[in-house]
Each structure stands twice: as C-alpha cells, then as structure tokens.
Design an enzyme around this catalytic site. Structure first.
Site, PDB file in Angstrom:
ATOM      1  NE  ARG A  66      -0.675  -0.396   4.951  1.00 16.33           N
ATOM      2  CZ  ARG A  66      -0.943  -0.002   5.835  1.00 16.33           C
ATOM      3  NH1 ARG A  66      -2.536   0.654   6.230  1.00 16.33           N
ATOM      4  NH2 ARG A  66      -0.471   0.252   7.268  1.00 16.33           N
ATOM      5  CG  PHE A  80     -15.120  -1.602   4.284  1.00 15.04           C
ATOM      6  CD1 PHE A  80     -15.950  -2.347   5.057  1.00 15.04           C
ATOM      7  CD2 PHE A  80     -14.180   0.011   5.107  1.00 15.04           C
ATOM      8  CE1 PHE A  80     -15.236  -2.400   7.036  1.00 15.04           C
ATOM      9  CE2 PHE A  80     -14.801   0.064   6.658  1.00 15.04           C
ATOM     10  CZ  PHE A  80     -14.462  -1.026   7.543  1.00 15.04           C
ATOM     11  NE  ARG A 101      -2.654  -2.889   9.570  1.00 14.47           N
ATOM     12  CZ  ARG A 101      -2.040  -2.541  10.024  1.00 14.47           C
ATOM     13  NH1 ARG A 101      -0.979  -3.584  10.399  1.00 14.47           N
ATOM     14  NH2 ARG A 101      -1.947  -1.778  10.636  1.00 14.47           N
ATOM     15  CD  GLU A 116     -16.971   2.495   3.517  1.00 15.64           C
ATOM     16  OE1 GLU A 116     -17.726   2.735   3.735  1.00 15.64           O
ATOM     17  OE2 GLU A 116     -15.752   2.577   3.916  1.00 15.64           O
ATOM     18  CG  HIS A 146      -6.429  -2.848   5.839  1.00 20.00           C
ATOM     19  ND1 HIS A 146      -5.733  -2.223   5.024  1.00 20.00           N
ATOM     20  CD2 HIS A 146      -6.028  -3.071   6.506  1.00 20.00           C
ATOM     21  CE1 HIS A 146      -5.611  -1.441   5.959  1.00 20.00           C
ATOM     22  NE2 HIS A 146      -6.088  -1.560   7.136  1.00 20.00           N
TER      23      HIS A 146
END
Length: 340
Positions: free
Chosen positions: A32, A103, A190, A78, A129
């Site tokens: 990330r 999400f 992550r 979201e 994640h």
C-alpha cells in the site's frame, strides 16, 4: 524515472548485486505504501489521475499535500466513494477509489455494480487489507469474499499483486485507460511481505507469471503469502523428486486461460492456493475453466467456508486455515500419486 525503469535499462551482468540491492531497497515495503508513491508519481504527470479517499490515512501528507486539486476525501462513506468516483470517471478523469477491501466488496457493492460496472467506467478500486491481512482487528476486518463477489460483476478486472514490486507494475498498467477502459479492482494487503520478484520482469494484466517450471504438477496461487507458500512448497516437492510448476495468477479476472489449460494438459493436476474463502475465489475460477475446457484433477487450498473468529496475524490465520507450504506440498504429492 522509477526504479522499475532504471533497472530495466541495466546492462545484464553489470553489477547484479547493486541491481538487486536497489530493487530490495525500493520494494521491501508494504504494497500500500508503494501504491501511494506510484500514484503520486502518475498523478504528477497526468492531471486526470485523482485519489478519492475514505479517511484511510496515508494520502494526506504525500498526495494531498502535493496535489490538493486531485484529492477528494469523502470520509467513511464507501457508497459515496463509488458514486463520486463514477461521476469523475464519466467526466473523463481516472479516479483511484481508496478503501478497505471488505468495505469495497460488501458495504459498497451496489454502487460498484450499478454506478461503476454497470456503466463500464474506468474507476480503479484499490482495496487494502485484503484477505486475513487485517486479522489483528478481528473478523469484522477479514476480507475473504471480495474476489468472489467482484469477479461476478461484468466488465470488472480483478488484480491481486504478489508483492510490492508487482503492485507498482499493476498500478501503472491499470492507469492506462486506453489499454483498460473499464473498471478495475486491485486487492492489496496491509504489511510488507516477502519479495517474490528480485528484479524487473515482463508483467502483463491477464497473463500468469510463471515463477517455476515443472511437468509433474502445477500450483496456481494468488496474493502475497499464498504465492510465497507455493514457492516454498515447490522447494519441498523438488526435494522429493517432484517438479512443480508455480503460476502466480495475479489477474483472477480475466484469468489466463492458456496458462491454466496448458497446466491441465501437461501436468498431473492443479492445486490452487489463496487467502480467500474457497467459495467463488481463484480455486473456483480454475475449476470452472477446467471443467468446461479440459477436465483434470483440481485441489483447492484456501479458507474453509464459515466465519472465523480468531484474531492474529495474516500468517497465523492462514496457518489455522491450512494455507501452508507443507499442506500445499502434501496435496500436490497426492495429485501426482493418483494421476491416471
């Protein structure tokens, strides 16, 4: 110029140690973080590239500070993230919608389906994640069904980089709206993971990355830890005299049909490995293809169906689920032993 560009121009044999050190220095980081740095570089030269954020943290000090006019933070909302991104894409921009994988796939699924995929808009949904990588937060943050959900949506490409280097390749590739005019989902983890690649290579969306050659059995893996475990399993199998072909299936949709079918024809069978529930993920995609085009023995290794209440690191939770090099090797050996 990026390190990928620099190293690609290095003359073979010209200080290979320095080349490897530069690669490691660049990519021994969380995927990330490499994603954020790559996106800033892209957006600096292309004003169409936008970040649409959800209070995730990490973009404010870098991207927003440098390019405030190309940064939108919709907050922890979201569904709005997807709607705003769809609007920007419809206006000719290239939005990267930044959120957590669970999400993106569940909380905002309707907006992804209707606003983005339904209109075939070039929104790049980047879900961090992924899988068990946020396992220390508990089951609310397990993203184990995202690939299954999103690969069912028409027009949507699904990419799961195997390490930080492949993340940069993938982000740069999908930023090209001429090559990829429709929506894309990129699934990241992550924390930093082991490097799968130690130098530049030919990365292409939709084409499997052949990490090991072998004619006895094939291991097809997607995602950082599954790919690393698949390579470790190949080493275990080699010590037993079994040659395992290892395919890094970084693009789950469209899956590399040629690579899968070649493995089905040329080896005793396939073992799939993923940080995802067995329902609807990579193993399902491989099984669907082989069942229709070249039936063969397929064994799937992933997270069993059900809710998992354990809290722990990604590696710990995958081990509890049976996603380990030892189990991959044992399963592959069984496939070879029972070959017709």
């Amino acid at each position: 110029m990026t390190v990928v560009d620099d190293l690609a121009q290095t003359v073979p044999g010209q200080d290979e140690t320095a080349e490897a050190d530069a690669w490691r220095l660049r990519y021994e980081a969380a995927s990330r973080d490499v994603y954020r740095a790559t996106l800033l570089d892209l957006a600096t030269s292309d004003p169409r590239v936008f970040v649409v954020d959800t209070d995730m943290g990490g973009f404010e000090d870098g991207f927003e500070a440098a390019l405030p006019g190309q940064y939108v933070n919709v907050g922890i909302a979201e569904a709005n993230l997807m709607g705003v991104s769809a609007g920007l894409a419809a206006d000719g921009l290239v939005p990267f919608a930044n959120t957590i994988a669970s999400f993106a796939a569940t909380r905002a699924c309707e907006q992804v389906k209707v606003d983005i995929a339904g209109n075939n808009l070039p929104v790049r949904i980047v879900g961090t994640h992924g899988g068990f990588s946020a396992g220390h937060y508990g089951p609310t943050h397990h993203a184990l069904e995202d690939i299954a959900i999103l690969r069912t949506l028409p027009n949507l490409t699904v990419v799961v980089p195997a390490d930080a280097a492949e993340t940069e390749y993938a982000i740069r590739a999908v930023a090209d709206t001429d090559a990829f005019p429709g929506p894309v989902y990129v699934r990241l983890g992550r924390k930093a993971t082991d490097l799968v690649h130690t130098g530049p290579y030919d990365f292409r969306i939709g084409r499997a990355d052949v990490l090991r050659g072998g004619d006895d059995v094939t291991v097809v893996a997607t995602g950082p830890l599954p790919v690393s475990e698949a390579l470790a399993a190949a080493d275990l199998l080699a010590a037993r005299g079994i040659g395992a072909r290892v395919l890094n299936m970084h693009t789950v949709k469209p899956i590399d049909e040629a690579a899968v079918l070649a493995a089905a024809r040329e080896t005793a069978g396939l073992v799939t490995v993923e940080d995802h529930v067995l329902v609807g993920g990579l193993g399902a995609a491989v099984s669907e293809l082989t069942a229709e085009r070249h039936p063969c023995r397929v064994r799937r290794i992933g997270v069993p169906d059900g809710f998992h209440d354990e809290v722990g690191s990604e590696r710990e939770l995958l081990a509890l689920a049976g996603v380990t090099a030892e189990r991959i090797a044992a399963t592959a050996e069984e496939v070879v032993r029972h070959a017709p």
